[in-house]
Write a protein that holds these residues in place. Sequence first.
Motif, mmCIF file in Angstrom:
data_model
loop_
_atom_site.group_PDB
_atom_site.id
_atom_site.type_symbol
_atom_site.label_atom_id
_atom_site.label_comp_id
_atom_site.label_asym_id
_atom_site.label_seq_id
_atom_site.Cartn_x
_atom_site.Cartn_y
_atom_site.Cartn_z
ATOM 1 N N THR A 114 -0.402 19.983 -5.637
ATOM 2 C CA THR A 114 -0.034 18.929 -4.677
ATOM 3 C C THR A 114 -1.271 18.208 -4.140
ATOM 4 O O THR A 114 -1.246 16.987 -3.942
ATOM 5 N N GLY A 115 -2.349 18.938 -3.918
ATOM 6 C CA GLY A 115 -3.590 18.322 -3.404
ATOM 7 C C GLY A 115 -4.125 17.272 -4.358
ATOM 8 O O GLY A 115 -4.549 16.177 -3.942
ATOM 9 N N ALA A 116 -4.088 17.589 -5.662
ATOM 10 C CA ALA A 116 -4.578 16.633 -6.658
ATOM 11 C C ALA A 116 -3.677 15.410 -6.697
ATOM 12 O O ALA A 116 -4.160 14.274 -6.858
ATOM 13 N N ARG A 117 -2.359 15.620 -6.547
ATOM 14 C CA ARG A 117 -1.430 14.484 -6.549
ATOM 15 C C ARG A 117 -1.685 13.570 -5.344
ATOM 16 O O ARG A 117 -1.646 12.341 -5.467
ATOM 17 N N VAL A 118 -1.942 14.171 -4.167
ATOM 18 C CA VAL A 118 -2.205 13.363 -2.952
ATOM 19 C C VAL A 118 -3.493 12.576 -3.118
ATOM 20 O O VAL A 118 -3.561 11.379 -2.782
ATOM 21 N N ILE A 119 -4.546 13.221 -3.648
ATOM 22 C CA ILE A 119 -5.823 12.522 -3.849
ATOM 23 C C ILE A 119 -5.639 11.371 -4.825
ATOM 24 O O ILE A 119 -6.141 10.259 -4.607
ATOM 25 N N ALA A 120 -4.907 11.586 -5.907
ATOM 26 C CA ALA A 120 -4.661 10.518 -6.874
ATOM 27 C C ALA A 120 -3.878 9.375 -6.227
ATOM 28 O O ALA A 120 -4.163 8.186 -6.455
ATOM 29 N N ALA A 121 -2.895 9.706 -5.388
ATOM 30 C CA ALA A 121 -2.092 8.674 -4.722
ATOM 31 C C ALA A 121 -2.924 7.885 -3.726
ATOM 32 O O ALA A 121 -2.789 6.654 -3.617
ATOM 33 N N VAL A 122 -3.816 8.579 -2.984
ATOM 34 C CA VAL A 122 -4.691 7.885 -2.015
ATOM 35 C C VAL A 122 -5.642 6.945 -2.749
ATOM 36 O O VAL A 122 -5.871 5.809 -2.320
ATOM 37 N N ILE A 123 -6.213 7.398 -3.868
ATOM 38 C CA ILE A 123 -7.125 6.540 -4.641
ATOM 39 C C ILE A 123 -6.385 5.312 -5.146
ATOM 40 O O ILE A 123 -6.869 4.177 -5.026
ATOM 41 N N VAL B 298 0.840 -1.206 0.000
ATOM 42 C CA VAL B 298 0.000 0.000 0.000
ATOM 43 C C VAL B 298 0.874 1.256 0.000
ATOM 44 O O VAL B 298 0.620 2.210 -0.753
ATOM 45 N N VAL B 299 1.927 1.268 0.821
ATOM 46 C CA VAL B 299 2.815 2.435 0.874
ATOM 47 C C VAL B 299 3.531 2.628 -0.465
ATOM 48 O O VAL B 299 3.652 3.759 -0.985
ATOM 49 N N ALA B 300 3.987 1.525 -1.074
ATOM 50 C CA ALA B 300 4.662 1.623 -2.377
ATOM 51 C C ALA B 300 3.704 2.127 -3.446
ATOM 52 O O ALA B 300 4.087 2.945 -4.303
ATOM 53 N N ALA B 301 2.456 1.654 -3.414
ATOM 54 C CA ALA B 301 1.462 2.124 -4.385
ATOM 55 C C ALA B 301 1.209 3.614 -4.207
ATOM 56 O O ALA B 301 1.102 4.373 -5.190
ATOM 57 N N PHE B 302 1.122 4.064 -2.939
ATOM 58 C CA PHE B 302 0.923 5.487 -2.679
ATOM 59 C C PHE B 302 2.115 6.303 -3.222
ATOM 60 O O PHE B 302 1.935 7.325 -3.901
ATOM 61 N N ALA B 303 3.340 5.831 -2.909
ATOM 62 C CA ALA B 303 4.546 6.568 -3.331
ATOM 63 C C ALA B 303 4.650 6.626 -4.848
ATOM 64 O O ALA B 303 4.937 7.686 -5.432
ATOM 65 N N CYS B 304 4.417 5.507 -5.505
ATOM 66 C CA CYS B 304 4.507 5.493 -6.975
ATOM 67 C C CYS B 304 3.457 6.396 -7.603
ATOM 68 O O CYS B 304 3.739 7.129 -8.563
ATOM 69 N N SER B 305 2.232 6.342 -7.050
ATOM 70 C CA SER B 305 1.172 7.186 -7.605
ATOM 71 C C SER B 305 1.474 8.668 -7.373
ATOM 72 O O SER B 305 1.219 9.500 -8.240
ATOM 73 N N TYR B 306 1.994 8.986 -6.201
ATOM 74 C CA TYR B 306 2.312 10.373 -5.890
ATOM 75 C C TYR B 306 3.415 10.885 -6.816
ATOM 76 O O TYR B 306 3.326 11.988 -7.356
ATOM 77 N N MET B 307 4.451 10.046 -6.980
ATOM 78 C CA MET B 307 5.562 10.474 -7.843
ATOM 79 C C MET B 307 5.134 10.519 -9.312
ATOM 80 O O MET B 307 5.540 11.409 -10.061
ATOM 81 N N GLY B 308 4.348 9.531 -9.698
ATOM 82 C CA GLY B 308 3.956 9.479 -11.102
ATOM 83 C C GLY B 308 2.926 10.513 -11.493
ATOM 84 O O GLY B 308 2.822 10.904 -12.660
ATOM 85 N N SER B 309 2.129 10.977 -10.526
ATOM 86 C CA SER B 309 1.083 11.942 -10.864
ATOM 87 C C SER B 309 1.639 13.347 -11.081
ATOM 88 O O SER B 309 0.909 14.238 -11.507
ATOM 89 N N GLN B 310 2.952 13.568 -10.839
ATOM 90 C CA GLN B 310 3.521 14.912 -11.069
ATOM 91 C C GLN B 310 3.524 15.259 -12.550
ATOM 92 O O GLN B 310 3.576 16.433 -12.910
ATOM 93 N N TYR B 311 3.475 14.229 -13.402
ATOM 94 C CA TYR B 311 3.428 14.494 -14.833
ATOM 95 C C TYR B 311 2.021 14.860 -15.288
ATOM 96 O O TYR B 311 1.858 15.409 -16.365
ATOM 97 N N LEU B 312 0.996 14.524 -14.465
ATOM 98 C CA LEU B 312 -0.380 14.850 -14.831
ATOM 99 C C LEU B 312 -0.891 16.108 -14.143
ATOM 100 O O LEU B 312 -1.612 16.894 -14.737
ATOM 101 N N PHE B 313 -0.556 16.228 -12.826
ATOM 102 C CA PHE B 313 -1.071 17.359 -12.043
ATOM 103 C C PHE B 313 0.075 18.194 -11.513
ATOM 104 O O PHE B 313 1.099 17.672 -11.090
ATOM 105 N N THR B 314 -0.138 19.470 -11.514
ATOM 106 C CA THR B 314 0.868 20.359 -10.927
ATOM 107 C C THR B 314 0.520 20.691 -9.483
ATOM 108 O O THR B 314 1.400 21.026 -8.701
#
Length: 199
Positions: A166-175, A148-164
């Motif tokens: 930070t709130g949107a990146r955290v929500i995407a990582a939590v989902i 779960v932690v790895a999925a959160f970290a990967c999603s958070y890091m990977g979402s920087q290319y989609l969202f600028t």
Amino acid sequence: MASAFVVGGKFRNKVTELLENTDSCLPKRLRGELEEILGEPEPRTLSFSTARTLKQYLQDKGHPFYLHELLEDGSLHLPEVVKPPRNPELVARLERIKAKLANEEYSRITRNVNTQEICRKGTLADFGREVRSVKAVVATVFNFLVTVVAAFACSYMGSQYLFTDTGARVIAAVIAASVVGLAELYVLVRTMEGELGEP
């Protein structure tokens, strides 16, 4: 079994009246039986044979009262049943049978209880089995958390290319972490069901 009636006041009054009546020609035997009944202490009993004789006499002489009227306030005399003494051999045999049945029942109830396992504190094999079980649970929980932690970290890091933002990146990582966590839980539950279903 009943063999007599317990007579009441109505019988006593009518029979006294019948005995005092001078023109009644009661048979000597019947008169003697009736006088004896009236002389008895309470409760007075009238035997069935005397009742039949009296009924026949009343019927033959055409008296204005009947036997059922005499016995209206009476009841059946039920003698006390005397129980025969019990055979001591039979009593002893019954006690032996009861003890045997109780022992069989006790054995049936406790047949899957191993007294040696209860008395000893546990062997190394039991301890090893418990350690392996605890190790498996700890490894499963650790694996779940790391996934779960790895999925959160990967999603958070990977979402920087989609969202600028930070709130949107955290929500995407939590989902993403929630989806991976639910999938991991599903697989874990299915695995545990398979293990529990085995004989």
